[in-house]
Design a protein around this motif. Sequence first.
Motif, PDB file in Angstrom:
ATOM      1  N   UNK A 213       0.827  -1.206   0.000  1.00 29.10           N
ATOM      2  CA  UNK A 213       0.000   0.000   0.000  1.00 29.10           C
ATOM      3  C   UNK A 213       0.863   1.259   0.000  1.00 29.10           C
ATOM      4  N   UNK A 214       1.978   1.221   0.726  1.00 31.06           N
ATOM      5  CA  UNK A 214       2.884   2.378   0.724  1.00 31.06           C
ATOM      6  C   UNK A 214       3.456   2.615  -0.668  1.00 31.06           C
ATOM      7  N   UNK A 215       3.881   1.535  -1.326  1.00 29.43           N
ATOM      8  CA  UNK A 215       4.419   1.686  -2.682  1.00 29.43           C
ATOM      9  C   UNK A 215       3.360   2.206  -3.640  1.00 29.43           C
ATOM     10  N   UNK A 216       2.151   1.702  -3.514  1.00 31.51           N
ATOM     11  CA  UNK A 216       1.082   2.144  -4.412  1.00 31.51           C
ATOM     12  C   UNK A 216       0.736   3.615  -4.177  1.00 31.51           C
ATOM     13  N   UNK A 217       0.621   4.006  -2.920  1.00 31.06           N
ATOM     14  CA  UNK A 217       0.269   5.396  -2.608  1.00 31.06           C
ATOM     15  C   UNK A 217       1.408   6.347  -2.986  1.00 31.06           C
ATOM     16  N   UNK A 218       2.641   5.914  -2.845  1.00 31.08           N
ATOM     17  CA  UNK A 218       3.748   6.778  -3.227  1.00 31.08           C
ATOM     18  C   UNK A 218       3.708   7.080  -4.714  1.00 31.08           C
ATOM     19  N   UNK A 219       3.462   6.068  -5.517  1.00 31.73           N
ATOM     20  CA  UNK A 219       3.384   6.308  -6.959  1.00 31.73           C
ATOM     21  C   UNK A 219       2.151   7.120  -7.328  1.00 31.73           C
ATOM     22  N   UNK A 220       1.091   6.975  -6.534  1.00 28.12           N
ATOM     23  CA  UNK A 220      -0.111   7.770  -6.825  1.00 28.12           C
ATOM     24  C   UNK A 220       0.091   9.230  -6.443  1.00 28.12           C
ATOM     25  N   UNK A 221       0.750   9.513  -5.304  1.00 27.44           N
ATOM     26  CA  UNK A 221       0.955  10.884  -4.858  1.00 27.44           C
ATOM     27  C   UNK A 221       2.029  11.612  -5.664  1.00 27.44           C
ATOM     28  N   UNK A 222       2.818  10.868  -6.419  1.00 25.34           N
ATOM     29  CA  UNK A 222       3.783  11.547  -7.287  1.00 25.34           C
ATOM     30  C   UNK A 222       3.088  12.313  -8.403  1.00 25.34           C
ATOM     31  N   UNK A 223       1.871  11.937  -8.673  1.00 22.16           N
ATOM     32  CA  UNK A 223       1.132  12.622  -9.735  1.00 22.16           C
ATOM     33  C   UNK A 223       0.725  14.015  -9.272  1.00 22.16           C
ATOM     34  N   UNK A 224       0.824  14.981 -10.133  1.00 23.37           N
ATOM     35  CA  UNK A 224       0.469  16.375  -9.811  1.00 23.37           C
ATOM     36  C   UNK A 224      -0.956  16.718 -10.191  1.00 23.37           C
ATOM     37  N   UNK A 225      -1.684  15.746 -10.695  1.00 22.94           N
ATOM     38  CA  UNK A 225      -3.063  16.000 -11.091  1.00 22.94           C
ATOM     39  C   UNK A 225      -3.921  16.132  -9.844  1.00 22.94           C
ATOM     40  N   UNK A 226      -4.670  17.207  -9.773  1.00 25.51           N
ATOM     41  CA  UNK A 226      -5.506  17.444  -8.590  1.00 25.51           C
ATOM     42  C   UNK A 226      -6.588  16.393  -8.457  1.00 25.51           C
ATOM     43  N   UNK A 227      -7.156  16.012  -9.568  1.00 28.75           N
ATOM     44  CA  UNK A 227      -8.230  15.005  -9.532  1.00 28.75           C
ATOM     45  C   UNK A 227      -7.697  13.685  -8.989  1.00 28.75           C
ATOM     46  N   UNK A 228      -6.497  13.339  -9.411  1.00 34.02           N
ATOM     47  CA  UNK A 228      -5.895  12.085  -8.932  1.00 34.02           C
ATOM     48  C   UNK A 228      -5.647  12.143  -7.423  1.00 34.02           C
ATOM     49  N   UNK A 229      -5.110  13.282  -6.942  1.00 36.57           N
ATOM     50  CA  UNK A 229      -4.818  13.381  -5.518  1.00 36.57           C
ATOM     51  C   UNK A 229      -6.084  13.366  -4.676  1.00 36.57           C
ATOM     52  N   UNK A 230      -7.117  14.074  -5.129  1.00 40.27           N
ATOM     53  CA  UNK A 230      -8.371  14.101  -4.380  1.00 40.27           C
ATOM     54  C   UNK A 230      -9.005  12.705  -4.345  1.00 40.27           C
ATOM     55  N   UNK A 231      -8.970  12.034  -5.439  1.00 44.39           N
ATOM     56  CA  UNK A 231      -9.580  10.691  -5.498  1.00 44.39           C
ATOM     57  C   UNK A 231      -8.851   9.714  -4.574  1.00 44.39           C
ATOM     58  N   UNK A 232      -7.515   9.755  -4.620  1.00 50.03           N
ATOM     59  CA  UNK A 232      -6.749   8.817  -3.792  1.00 50.03           C
ATOM     60  C   UNK A 232      -6.925   9.125  -2.308  1.00 50.03           C
ATOM     61  N   UNK A 233      -6.862  10.405  -1.946  1.00 49.53           N
ATOM     62  CA  UNK A 233      -7.000  10.773  -0.536  1.00 49.53           C
ATOM     63  C   UNK A 233      -8.375  10.419  -0.004  1.00 49.53           C
ATOM     64  N   UNK A 234      -9.420  10.717  -0.773  1.00 50.38           N
ATOM     65  CA  UNK A 234     -10.773  10.383  -0.313  1.00 50.38           C
ATOM     66  C   UNK A 234     -10.971   8.885  -0.195  1.00 50.38           C
ATOM     67  N   UNK A 235     -10.434   8.120  -1.135  1.00 46.01           N
ATOM     68  CA  UNK A 235     -10.548   6.664  -1.059  1.00 46.01           C
ATOM     69  C   UNK A 235      -9.809   6.093   0.138  1.00 46.01           C
ATOM     70  N   UNK A 236      -8.591   6.605   0.411  1.00 48.30           N
ATOM     71  CA  UNK A 236      -7.827   6.133   1.576  1.00 48.30           C
ATOM     72  C   UNK A 236      -8.545   6.465   2.869  1.00 48.30           C
ATOM     73  N   UNK A 237      -9.099   7.662   2.969  1.00 48.61           N
ATOM     74  CA  UNK A 237      -9.803   8.052   4.189  1.00 48.61           C
ATOM     75  C   UNK A 237     -11.018   7.158   4.426  1.00 48.61           C
ATOM     76  N   UNK A 238     -11.762   6.859   3.370  1.00 50.80           N
ATOM     77  CA  UNK A 238     -12.944   6.013   3.525  1.00 50.80           C
ATOM     78  C   UNK A 238     -12.560   4.586   3.941  1.00 50.80           C
ATOM     79  N   UNK A 239     -11.531   4.028   3.295  1.00 53.94           N
ATOM     80  CA  UNK A 239     -11.099   2.665   3.629  1.00 53.94           C
ATOM     81  C   UNK A 239     -10.592   2.599   5.061  1.00 53.94           C
TER      82      UNK A 239
END
Length: 624
Positions: free
Chosen positions: A560-586
């Motif tokens: 999960x750390x490796x997956x989130x690190x590669x996801x947070x490297x993206x500068x797209x706002x939509x990507x960051x909002x989606x990942x953060x909201x999904x992590x918070x819900x899980x």
Amino acid sequence: MSNATLVRKLLKRLFQVLTTLATSSARRLLILVSCFRHFVAKVHVSISHNTGSKFSTELDSCCTILTETSSTRCSQSTLPLPLHTTPSSTTNPVTSTPPGAIPVPGAPQHANPPQTPSPPVVGNAISPTGLPIALHFVPSAVDLKSRYENRPSADKFHPSGIPAFMTSFPNRSCPWLNGNWQQCTHPEGALYLYNDRKRTFTEAHIDEYSFRLMDRCAEELYDLARTKPNFDANAIELVVQVVPNQADSCQYYFVDHATRTLFWLHDHDGAAENILDGIHGVCDPSHIRYALESQYWMHCERYPKHKLDQVKLLKELRAVIVHASAEIITSDTSLSPFGADELSRILDLINHLQEIAQETEFSHPICVIARFMHYFCKAKYYNFCGLPWARLDADRSVYKEITSFHPLTSSLSLALDAILFWAPQTHLKDLRRVWVDKCLNTPRWKDYNAKLMTEWTGITIYSTVMLAVDVSFLAVPNVNISTSQSIGIIATYLSIILITGSLVVSVLLVRQNQRYGCESADKAGDFLYSMTNTVFGDKGLATINSLPYAMLMWGMVYFSIALLYNAFKSTTTVMLVSVVSGCAMVNMFILWFIWAARELDIFKRLAELILSARSRVIARFAVP
């Protein structure tokens, strides 16, 4: 072809000649050793009585000269042991007839010839019969090792064949039997000896000297027992065994069928281990009686030549099984040594035994009844039956729980539990429902093993899937493997290592469980005792059982750390909002489940740690 046959015949003849020479040399050496020991014993006796040189004359009259062609031995009346009349050295030792036996011409002899008698230990006075004068009696329990271990081997080189008109089939494995001793065969196949006049049992795989020593021990034990008050020899049986490697000692125990117990004429110093099984707190006579009764049933199973009321015993056993079946059906904390399916099968066996219970010539029903009664009596003994502190639930201890709370060890234990996701606590609770007061609950042990097998088998499947996911993640184009210092790559490698460790440990534990989990209750108890009798106790075994689950969880965390690190490297706002909201819900759902299921007892343990530290500070510094 004729040359090969001639060579085989010559080799066979050469083997026979060498065997004859070796046997003759062994006999001569045995005679020399016997004469020397007799000489030493005579010297010891003559010195103690100041008889001068009398022993030398007696020795000269006893021993003869060994020539090259004969092995003339000492007289039977003066040797320390009476030797059998054996064939001359020119006779083939393989086909020689055992002394005292009257074989059918050409009939095969016993597969295991009697062993050469061993003389008594030098230093004990010897009677004219070759036996030591002073005998030592050692109280013992029903010893299963003397029958099932150290058994003699069959002679596979003994010639076999069936002669013509062979209509009688006597057992010649013990040609030295005399008096009222008779050979009996156990339903399992073991041969034992019984004397109806002396009401004495013993094992059959002994030599002649051991038999004569055992017979004399039985006579002296009965003579000693008759001096005791209220001794009724008609209701008593005796079991005598010669102590291995000791020519003047024997083990024994008496059996009282009226009280279904064993007793001894001497204090039994080893009863705490071989009868009471090392259980602490055994002091009440009524409690000791259950341990002796379980030994009694073991004796009845081992020597089933008894005239017992089989019909009455079957009724008693049926009542015990029916009660145990009702208890195990209606209660989760049953004390029955058998499960529901096993009790049902035992009840079916009892129904079949009732058809042959009236037949007294069969010993099989006694073996079956005694074996089951032994298990139920053993369960009563382990559970302190009939005492105010008796165990009524299978998962309750009869001893007062000793709670030793040390801040350092408790902190380390809390940290280890947290690192392993509190899996050891769950396994520890399950283990303590099975292994209570160093006693094993057999039905629960089987359920516990089935549960462990299911858990470890499932973890191997999850580990295999996660291993494939980790390797596939490294093949994603966005993951740059060449950048070895990347956090995502390092976390993925750690995940692969942990997942592989979980898979290996799961396979090893499954293999170990297949070897020991399905064993009998006695072997399973020995296995648990060896695993928990360490510095770490039962917590060590619980931690080992929880390792596959903990390493699998840590492998998922690092993935999960490796997956989130590669996801947070993206500068797209939509990507960051989606990942953060999904992590918070899980995370919210996971914490909700942990709180609802009460899987996390960290707050309770932290409170115990703080309160204990506070009480220690107050006690040390007298702080109000």
